[in-house]
Design a protein around this motif. Structure first.
Motif, short mmCIF file in Angstrom:
data_model
loop_
_atom_site.label_atom_id
_atom_site.label_comp_id
_atom_site.label_asym_id
_atom_site.label_seq_id
_atom_site.Cartn_x
_atom_site.Cartn_y
_atom_site.Cartn_z
N HIS A 12 38.53 34.14 46.74
CA HIS A 12 39.48 33.05 46.95
C HIS A 12 38.93 31.70 46.47
O HIS A 12 39.64 30.94 45.81
N GLY A 13 37.68 31.42 46.82
CA GLY A 13 37.10 30.13 46.44
C GLY A 13 36.99 29.98 44.94
O GLY A 13 37.28 28.90 44.38
N PHE A 14 36.59 31.04 44.25
CA PHE A 14 36.44 30.97 42.79
C PHE A 14 37.80 30.84 42.12
O PHE A 14 37.94 30.11 41.13
N GLY A 27 39.79 47.53 47.14
CA GLY A 27 39.39 47.67 45.75
C GLY A 27 39.49 46.37 44.98
O GLY A 27 39.64 45.28 45.54
N ARG A 28 39.44 46.49 43.65
CA ARG A 28 39.46 45.33 42.78
C ARG A 28 40.89 44.90 42.48
O ARG A 28 41.84 45.63 42.76
N MET A 53 31.35 40.11 41.63
CA MET A 53 32.64 39.57 41.18
C MET A 53 32.90 40.03 39.74
O MET A 53 31.99 40.08 38.92
N GLU A 54 34.15 40.34 39.45
CA GLU A 54 34.50 40.93 38.15
C GLU A 54 34.37 39.94 37.01
O GLU A 54 34.52 38.73 37.18
N GLY A 74 47.89 41.99 38.95
CA GLY A 74 47.27 40.80 39.52
C GLY A 74 46.60 39.94 38.46
O GLY A 74 46.67 38.70 38.52
N CYS A 75 45.98 40.59 37.47
CA CYS A 75 45.35 39.85 36.37
C CYS A 75 46.39 39.06 35.57
O CYS A 75 46.17 37.90 35.22
N LEU A 76 47.52 39.71 35.27
CA LEU A 76 48.60 39.03 34.55
C LEU A 76 49.14 37.86 35.36
O LEU A 76 49.40 36.77 34.83
#
Length: 484
Positions: free
Chosen positions: A307-309, A369-370, A1-2, A375-377
């Motif tokens: 998803h859970g995290f 991929g990651r 996980m990233e 998506g981060c924003l």
């Protein structure tokens, strides 16, 4: 996980811890030992009830899919749940006011336990019955417990301000910490212990049974209007009168489900109730729509996301919001009606972020991929929205305790859920008909409208105070303005 996910989770956890540990006397409410005992008993029961609910949520869709049902059939099951909440919610709410809120809370436990039992069957009809039972239980969860708390709090003569403390703690624990722990416990049962997707539902039934035992042994009964000469239809009409006779009914489409009715109540009182119902429907409708949208928004090209995290991160953001709400409600200023305008505007802006990133950031065409930069924003924006959800729940509870009449509290609260459930059913039915940016834009507009209605609510709630101050100045020209 990233690393990005851990950084966001850790930052939110640090802020929540700092907010809780840095509270001063201004942020705390001095209470009595009797109230603390009463509050802790309610929080224990509420946490058990929410554990029973949160344990099921992440595994409902997964369980249905393991039984071999497709998206269409699963969608029908979900619609059945929201539909039953809409159809039967007002009935069970009215019965709670008439037959007793404690009895309604016990009924919630029994109904939800039966719903959990149906999950053992792969038969579609049995699962449909379980969804109907679950919809009825949801209506009781979001009306009977709060109605019992408000009535019992007032019956025992506790100070009104102390009620906001119970509300904020209930959201902090039940909608935050318990949600996170339930997600981890469910993951332990299904993945680590390999007990299968039904295991969380069995665990939920156990928690509900424990909570029911505590209710039966320690709660006393209270009622709304228990007069013998009032049938359900009369109670429905009384609740509809309280909601629809305000001026909002003439201008806001969510409350066109009932015709204009005459009322002996002051117009501003009726308008406050109608405004409150409209605000709740707009916000919760956007919130439930967000539940269906955040996964495709963060992984439009089937990116691998935990998803859970992420769910646990959202719940931590909600805890941050409820912690802020407890600080705000512990002080006389700003008032709930005032700061909620800002909360609705911030939540509206946070859900515009997927639309902005769609235009400004070039979408990736690589499958898998990651998570992408966009998506981060968006994840940061979604955490902001969840923080607003954490502020919303205790704040709307406090406003409901102020404006909804006690004799029909559960009935009116379930009336509020009618437009909400209609909206969610429409969204579920047409979830693939519109681009995701259109759905987010619609939610953002709804939240902005909620801020406008909240401003109106604040304005009319200030009228009685201004009228009282005007009368005082006529008698005493040197009188000071009334403080909140």
């Amino acid at each position: 996980m990233e690393l990005f996910y851990f950084v966001v989770f850790g930052a939110l956890g640090a802020v929540v811890a700092a907010l809780e540990l840095s509270k001063t006397s201004k942020d705390r409410i001095n209470t009595s030992p009797a109230f603390n005992s009463f509050k802790n008993n309610y929080l224990l029961v509420y946490s058990l009830m929410m554990a029973g609910d949160w344990l099921q949520g992440p595994y409902v869709y997964y369980l249905y899919s393991t039984y071999g049902f497709g998206k269409g059939e699963i969608g029908q099951l979900f619609i059945a749940g929201f539909g039953s909440s809409m159809l039967f919610g007002t009935i069970v709410g009215s019965l709670a006011d008439k037959q007793g809120r404690r009895r309604a809370c016990v009924t919630y436990c029994i109904t939800y336990i039966l719903s959990c039992i149906t999950k053992h069957s792969p038969e579609y009809k049995v699962l449909m019955i379980g969804r109907v039972l679950g919809g009825i239980a949801t209506s009781l969860l979001f009306s009977a417990f709060e109605s019992w708390l408000v009535a019992e709090h007032n019956k025992r003569g506790f100070e009104q301000q102390w009620l906001s403390l119970t509300f904020s703690k209930a959201i902090f624990l039940g909608n935050g910490l318990i949600a996170i722990l339930s997600g981890l416990f469910g993951n332990l049962l299904v993945d680590s212990l390999s007990l299968g997707p039904v295991a969380p539902f069995d665990a939920a039934a156990c928690f509900l049974a424990i909570g029911m035992a505590i209710i039966l042994s320690s709660w006393t009964e209270n009622y709304g209007d228990a007069s013998e000469n009032k049938d359900l239809l009369t109670q429905f009409r009384g609740a509809a009168v309280a909601i629809t006779s305000g001026r909002v009914h003439d201008s806001f489409p969510f409350f066109l489900f009932a015709p204009p009715l005459k009322s002996n109540l002051p117009c501003t009182s009726d308008e406050k109730i109608a405004l409150l119902g409209a605000i709740q429907s707009l916000f919760e409708g956007s919130m439930y729509t967000f539940v269906f949208l955040w996964t495709p928004a963060l992984s439009p090209n089937d990116e691998e996301i935990p998803h859970g995290f992420i769910f646990a991160t959202f719940m931590l953001a909600s805890m941050l919001g409820s912690s802020l709400a407890s600080r705000l409600m512990a002080r006389s200023s700003p008032r709930v009606e005032s700061y909620m305008q800002i909360v609705f505007v911030i939540s509206s802006v946070s859900l515009v972020l997927p639309i902005i990133t769609n235009f400004l950031v070039a979408p990736s065409k690589v499958k898998g991929g990651r998570i992408s930069f966009a998506g981060c924003l968006q994840l940061l924006g979604f955490c902001t929205f969840e923080a607003c959800v954490g502020i919303f729940w205790p704040s709307i509870m406090k406003m409901r305790s102020q404006y909804i009449p006690e004799e029909a509290r559960s009935t009116i609260m379930n009336f509020f859920r009618i437009p909400l459930n209609i909206f969610v059913c429409i969204v579920l039915y047409n979830v693939n008909a519109f681009p995701i940016t259109v759905m987010f834009g619609m939610c953002s507009i709804f939240l902005f409208v909620a801020s406008i209605l909240q401003r109106r609510l604040m304005a009319i709630s200030d009228k009685p105070k201004m009228e009282s101050w005007t009368a005082m100045t006529e008698r005493d020209p040197e009188a000071e303005p009334l403080n909140d």
